[in-house]
Design a protein around this motif. Structure first.
Motif, PDB file in Angstrom:
ATOM      1  N   TYR A 181      46.891  92.557  48.692  1.00  0.00           N
ATOM      2  CA  TYR A 181      47.029  91.144  49.247  1.00  0.00           C
ATOM      3  C   TYR A 181      48.551  90.697  49.811  1.00  0.00           C
ATOM      4  N   GLY A 182      49.555  91.652  49.493  1.00  0.00           N
ATOM      5  CA  GLY A 182      50.768  91.275  50.349  1.00  0.00           C
ATOM      6  C   GLY A 182      51.821  90.586  49.206  1.00  0.00           C
ATOM      7  N   ALA A 183      52.960  90.900  49.602  1.00  0.00           N
ATOM      8  CA  ALA A 183      53.990  90.398  48.551  1.00  0.00           C
ATOM      9  C   ALA A 183      54.163  88.791  48.761  1.00  0.00           C
ATOM     10  N   ASP A 184      53.623  88.197  49.975  1.00  0.00           N
ATOM     11  CA  ASP A 184      53.771  86.735  50.304  1.00  0.00           C
ATOM     12  C   ASP A 184      52.643  86.043  49.719  1.00  0.00           C
ATOM     13  N   CYS A 185      51.583  86.756  49.193  1.00  0.00           N
ATOM     14  CA  CYS A 185      50.344  86.088  48.687  1.00  0.00           C
ATOM     15  C   CYS A 185      50.779  85.163  47.507  1.00  0.00           C
ATOM     16  N   PRO A 186      50.131  83.933  47.625  1.00  0.00           N
ATOM     17  CA  PRO A 186      50.517  83.092  46.450  1.00  0.00           C
ATOM     18  C   PRO A 186      50.006  83.442  45.045  1.00  0.00           C
TER      19      PRO A 186
END
Length: 250
Positions: A181-186
């Motif tokens: 999801y990525g570290a910046d995913c809400p």
């Protein structure tokens, strides 16, 4: 007489269905989960009814109370937080009631994930972003997960995840899904949605664990994860597109 399994919704007394409130008003005995329920829900119960808090009872003790009430001709409501369709132990209880020859039925309730999405003001399925929602949990001090239902496998789909029974493992779970999801995913955490002490935390895969630990949350929360939570993401539904041919119904 019948045992009525009733979804109590996420907590607020006015989020029960009309049918649920009618059943509570007519019941002779009401079994309820004291750990998860706003006490105001019980305002729908008749003053003459017997109340049984199940938070300190095991499954056999709960079913015993249901069978005993049925045997003396009482209508019984077995309240469950949220909706009976997930994480409610419905199958275990009804299997035992079938063996005892006790009739039962089910009245649905507002599920916790739906109440959480409402508080967030977000649709969990957004065109071109996510069209599937995975409702799942993880294993800590609970029943083992089936071998094919790993969090990594679900994360690989990119669908909106809604994690139940997972609040105490937030940090390790975010580490597990960050690669997909990525570290910046809400991410959001909704604790006791619709109840007086509700808490809503908004962050990302990379930050939400710090927020949860800072708030001291330990139970009664759902964790939605996914790009659908971003209010600026996604396209628009073809169903309502001006370009869609509406000359025929299909």
């Amino acid at each position: 007489m019948t045992v009525h399994f009733v979804g109590a919704g996420p907590g607020a007394a006015d989020l029960l269905t009309v049918r649920a409130t009618r059943m509570l008003g007519a019941a002779d005995v009401v079994l309820y989960p004291g750990s998860y329920l706003d006490p105001d829900v019980l305002s729908h119960v008749s003053p003459s009814a017997t109340l049984v808090d199940t938070q300190d009872l095991d499954l056999d003790q709960i079913v015993s109370r249901l069978v005993e009430a049925h045997a003396v001709g009482h209508d019984v409501v077995r309240l469950a937080s949220g909706d009976l369709s997930i994480y409610s132990a419905l199958s275990e209880q009804t299997r035992r009631l079938d063996e005892a020859g006790v009739p039962w039925d089910v009245t649905p309730g507002v599920p916790a994930y739906a109440a959480a999405a409402a508080l967030l003001g977000r649709e969990l399925t957004v065109p071109l972003v996510a069209q599937s929602v995975v409702l799942t949990r993880t294993r800590a001090r609970s029943t083992a997960m089936p071998s094919g239902e790993s969090l990594a496998a679900f994360a690989a789909t990119g669908a909106t995840l809604v994690l139940h029974l997972a609040i105490t493992r937030t940090r390790s779970l975010m580490e597990e899904i960050e690669g997909e999801y990525g570290a910046d995913c809400p991410v959001a955490v909704v604790h006791r949605a619709s109840q007086p002490d509700e808490v809503v935390l908004r962050g990302t895969v990379g930050t939400i664990a710090d927020l949860v630990e800072g708030a001291g949350l330990r139970m009664a929360a759902v964790i939605p994860v996914g790009r659908a939570l971003d209010p600026f993401s996604g396209g628009e539904s073809y169903l309502y597109a001006p370009s869609r041919d509406r000359s025929t119904k299909r």
